[in-house]
Scaffold this motif. Structure first.
Motif, PDB file in Angstrom:
ATOM      1  N   UNK A   1      46.797 -13.426 -50.392  1.00 24.92           N
ATOM      2  CA  UNK A   1      47.212 -12.419 -49.417  1.00 24.92           C
ATOM      3  C   UNK A   1      46.667 -11.056 -49.814  1.00 24.92           C
ATOM      4  N   UNK A   2      46.245 -10.297 -48.844  1.00 27.18           N
ATOM      5  CA  UNK A   2      45.760  -8.953 -49.095  1.00 27.18           C
ATOM      6  C   UNK A   2      46.929  -7.983 -49.023  1.00 27.18           C
ATOM      7  N   UNK A   3      47.044  -7.120 -50.028  1.00 21.96           N
ATOM      8  CA  UNK A   3      48.139  -6.159 -50.096  1.00 21.96           C
ATOM      9  C   UNK A   3      47.576  -4.743 -50.036  1.00 21.96           C
ATOM     10  N   UNK A   4      48.086  -3.965 -49.103  1.00 24.12           N
ATOM     11  CA  UNK A   4      47.737  -2.549 -49.006  1.00 24.12           C
ATOM     12  C   UNK A   4      48.892  -1.733 -49.579  1.00 24.12           C
ATOM     13  N   UNK A   5      48.561  -0.735 -50.383  1.00 22.10           N
ATOM     14  CA  UNK A   5      49.555   0.202 -50.905  1.00 22.10           C
ATOM     15  C   UNK A   5      49.480   1.465 -50.056  1.00 22.10           C
ATOM     16  N   UNK A   6      50.566   1.790 -49.360  1.00 25.17           N
ATOM     17  CA  UNK A   6      50.549   2.944 -48.453  1.00 25.17           C
ATOM     18  C   UNK A   6      51.726   3.868 -48.773  1.00 25.17           C
ATOM     19  N   UNK A   7      51.470   5.153 -48.631  1.00 25.46           N
ATOM     20  CA  UNK A   7      52.510   6.165 -48.819  1.00 25.46           C
ATOM     21  C   UNK A   7      53.095   6.513 -47.455  1.00 25.46           C
ATOM     22  N   UNK A   8      54.345   6.162 -47.258  1.00 24.67           N
ATOM     23  CA  UNK A   8      54.993   6.395 -45.963  1.00 24.67           C
ATOM     24  C   UNK A   8      56.040   7.497 -46.063  1.00 24.67           C
ATOM     25  N   UNK A   9      55.726   8.526 -46.831  1.00 20.95           N
ATOM     26  CA  UNK A   9      56.631   9.652 -46.898  1.00 20.95           C
ATOM     27  C   UNK A   9      56.446  10.512 -48.118  1.00 20.95           C
ATOM     28  N   UNK A  10      55.643  11.562 -48.008  1.00 16.85           N
ATOM     29  CA  UNK A  10      55.474  12.496 -49.118  1.00 16.85           C
ATOM     30  C   UNK A  10      56.685  13.418 -49.204  1.00 16.85           C
ATOM     31  N   UNK A  22      56.426   4.578 -51.576  1.00 14.77           N
ATOM     32  CA  UNK A  22      55.443   3.521 -51.803  1.00 14.77           C
ATOM     33  C   UNK A  22      55.863   2.263 -51.047  1.00 14.77           C
ATOM     34  N   UNK A  23      55.070   1.900 -50.055  1.00 16.61           N
ATOM     35  CA  UNK A  23      55.332   0.746 -49.189  1.00 16.61           C
ATOM     36  C   UNK A  23      54.192  -0.255 -49.361  1.00 16.61           C
ATOM     37  N   UNK A  24      54.540  -1.529 -49.378  1.00 20.87           N
ATOM     38  CA  UNK A  24      53.526  -2.581 -49.391  1.00 20.87           C
ATOM     39  C   UNK A  24      53.324  -3.109 -47.978  1.00 20.87           C
ATOM     40  N   UNK A  25      52.078  -3.182 -47.565  1.00 20.99           N
ATOM     41  CA  UNK A  25      51.705  -3.802 -46.299  1.00 20.99           C
ATOM     42  C   UNK A  25      50.883  -5.039 -46.629  1.00 20.99           C
ATOM     43  N   UNK A  26      51.432  -6.199 -46.319  1.00 19.64           N
ATOM     44  CA  UNK A  26      50.845  -7.461 -46.746  1.00 19.64           C
ATOM     45  C   UNK A  26      50.276  -8.214 -45.545  1.00 19.64           C
ATOM     46  N   UNK A  27      49.022  -8.608 -45.665  1.00 23.31           N
ATOM     47  CA  UNK A  27      48.412  -9.466 -44.647  1.00 23.31           C
ATOM     48  C   UNK A  27      48.680 -10.913 -45.035  1.00 23.31           C
ATOM     49  N   UNK A  68      54.684   4.175 -41.308  1.00 22.39           N
ATOM     50  CA  UNK A  68      54.107   2.835 -41.452  1.00 22.39           C
ATOM     51  C   UNK A  68      53.414   2.381 -40.174  1.00 22.39           C
ATOM     52  N   UNK A  69      54.009   2.669 -39.033  1.00 21.78           N
ATOM     53  CA  UNK A  69      53.419   2.181 -37.778  1.00 21.78           C
ATOM     54  C   UNK A  69      52.053   2.824 -37.537  1.00 21.78           C
ATOM     55  N   UNK A  70      51.899   4.105 -37.853  1.00 20.88           N
ATOM     56  CA  UNK A  70      50.602   4.755 -37.655  1.00 20.88           C
ATOM     57  C   UNK A  70      49.574   4.208 -38.640  1.00 20.88           C
ATOM     58  N   UNK A  71      49.998   3.883 -39.859  1.00 16.36           N
ATOM     59  CA  UNK A  71      49.058   3.344 -40.843  1.00 16.36           C
ATOM     60  C   UNK A  71      48.695   1.898 -40.519  1.00 16.36           C
ATOM     61  N   UNK A  72      49.618   1.155 -39.957  1.00 14.90           N
ATOM     62  CA  UNK A  72      49.299  -0.187 -39.471  1.00 14.90           C
ATOM     63  C   UNK A  72      48.233  -0.107 -38.378  1.00 14.90           C
ATOM     64  N   UNK A  73      48.426   0.819 -37.453  1.00 15.97           N
ATOM     65  CA  UNK A  73      47.466   0.983 -36.356  1.00 15.97           C
ATOM     66  C   UNK A  73      46.117   1.481 -36.868  1.00 15.97           C
ATOM     67  N   UNK A  75      44.707   0.696 -39.514  1.00 17.10           N
ATOM     68  CA  UNK A  75      43.993  -0.447 -40.106  1.00 17.10           C
ATOM     69  C   UNK A  75      43.523  -1.440 -39.043  1.00 17.10           C
ATOM     70  N   UNK A  76      43.773  -1.116 -37.782  1.00 16.54           N
ATOM     71  CA  UNK A  76      43.297  -1.963 -36.692  1.00 16.54           C
ATOM     72  C   UNK A  76      44.295  -2.987 -36.194  1.00 16.54           C
ATOM     73  N   UNK A  77      45.542  -2.898 -36.644  1.00 15.01           N
ATOM     74  CA  UNK A  77      46.575  -3.825 -36.198  1.00 15.01           C
ATOM     75  C   UNK A  77      47.465  -3.176 -35.149  1.00 15.01           C
ATOM     76  N   UNK A  78      48.334  -3.989 -34.560  1.00 12.52           N
ATOM     77  CA  UNK A  78      49.333  -3.506 -33.611  1.00 12.52           C
ATOM     78  C   UNK A  78      50.692  -3.624 -34.261  1.00 12.52           C
ATOM     79  N   UNK A  79      51.632  -2.795 -33.813  1.00 16.13           N
ATOM     80  CA  UNK A  79      52.968  -2.831 -34.415  1.00 16.13           C
ATOM     81  C   UNK A  79      53.623  -4.210 -34.279  1.00 16.13           C
ATOM     82  N   UNK A  80      53.288  -4.936 -33.229  1.00 17.63           N
ATOM     83  CA  UNK A  80      53.869  -6.266 -33.059  1.00 17.63           C
ATOM     84  C   UNK A  80      53.302  -7.284 -34.048  1.00 17.63           C
ATOM     85  N   UNK A  81      52.225  -6.920 -34.737  1.00 15.76           N
ATOM     86  CA  UNK A  81      51.692  -7.815 -35.779  1.00 15.76           C
ATOM     87  C   UNK A  81      52.594  -7.840 -37.008  1.00 15.76           C
ATOM     88  N   UNK A  82      53.482  -6.847 -37.139  1.00 18.67           N
ATOM     89  CA  UNK A  82      54.441  -6.825 -38.248  1.00 18.67           C
ATOM     90  C   UNK A  82      55.581  -7.765 -37.878  1.00 18.67           C
TER      91      UNK A  82
END
Length: 261
Positions: A1-10, A22-27, A68-73, A75-82
């Motif tokens: 699985x591919x894991x993205x490390x994203x910051x969802x709140x400075x 620090x949020x994990x976004x996992x494909x 998270x939703x903007x960072x998902x988008x 990366x080329x995904x849609x919010x419903x992909x979560x």
């Protein structure tokens, strides 16, 4: 699985420098999986959702681009992909983005739901923000009483999501706090949530007194927090090459995780 490390709140709390969410976004094979969400778009539009004390102490940026939703988008995904969101606990800076993914299943410990949603105690009513779940998320609750995992007494594989996701009971910060382990292929990533706040904890040398004081102040059970520190320090000392330990707010561990990809 591919894991993205994203910051969802400075955040820039008084006396503590800069922090991240620090949020994990996992494909995963059957869709995207988030571990926590950080702040959501509604938090950015209405910062009062975060609560007055934490807002003025932590001073979040509330940048909608970090949600998270903007960072998902991005990366080329849609919010419903979560399809799934695994939550370490229900503090507002960890679940603010739930409403941005209304169709996702939200995996949480039963103890955390009991404290956050059902407890009549005044400290719990102050700590937790009911606005964060007013949209009616699809909760999947767990009593974690399964087998041990790398020295932790109670862990449970999240088979409802798929292989490679393990929920690990680690109460202390809150009554139902949990860690999440994700199999990234070449190693496991252990997202410890708020089981510790700063990277110095793993070296037994926390460097930010303000964070140390805050960690103690908001702990549901300080003894459990200290016991959790000891377990994590022991695991860190073993320096296992197939394991990376991160937490929710330390920027150093976040940048190290991103650089390792």
């Amino acid at each position: 699985m591919k894991v993205h490390h994203v910051n969802c709140g400075s955040m820039r709390p008084w006396g503590a420098g800069s922090l991240v969410c620090h949020v994990l976004l996992v494909e995963a094979d059957n869709g995207l999986v988030l571990v926590d969400t950080g702040f959501g778009t509604q938090d950015c539009m209405r910062p009062a959702r975060f609560g007055p004390f934490r807002r003025y102490f932590f001073r979040p940026s509330f940048d909608v681009a970090e949600s998270a939703v903007r960072q998902v988008e991005a990366l080329g995904f849609h919010r419903t992909d979560v399809r799934h969101i695994i939550t370490t606990h229900f503090d507002a800076d960890h679940i603010g983005g739930l409403a941005d993914f209304p169709d996702a299943q939200v995996h949480v410990t039963a103890a955390e739901v009991e404290q956050a949603m059902r407890s009549p105690a005044l400290p719990d009513r102050i700590r937790y923000r009911a606005e964060q779940w007013a949209h009616g998320p699809h909760l999947v609750e767990y009593d974690i009483t399964g087998e041990a995992w790398r020295g932790f007494a109670a862990a449970r594989e999240l088979t409802a999501i798929g292989p490679g996701f393990v929920f690990i009971s680690l109460p202390g910060h809150t009554r139902g706090h949990a860690c999440v382990a994700v199999d990234a292929g070449d190693r496991w990533i252990l997202h410890a949530g708020d089981a510790f706040f700063q990277s110095g904890t793993l070296d037994e040398n926390p460097r930010v007194p303000a964070l140390t004081a805050f960690e103690r102040a908001v702990a549901e059970n300080r003894k459990q927090v200290m016991d959790n520190h000891s377990r994590l320090v022991e695991l860190h000392r073993r320096n296992e090459p197939d394991l990376m330990i991160v937490c929710s707010h330390d920027p150093t561990l976040y940048e190290q995780a991103r650089a390792s990809l």
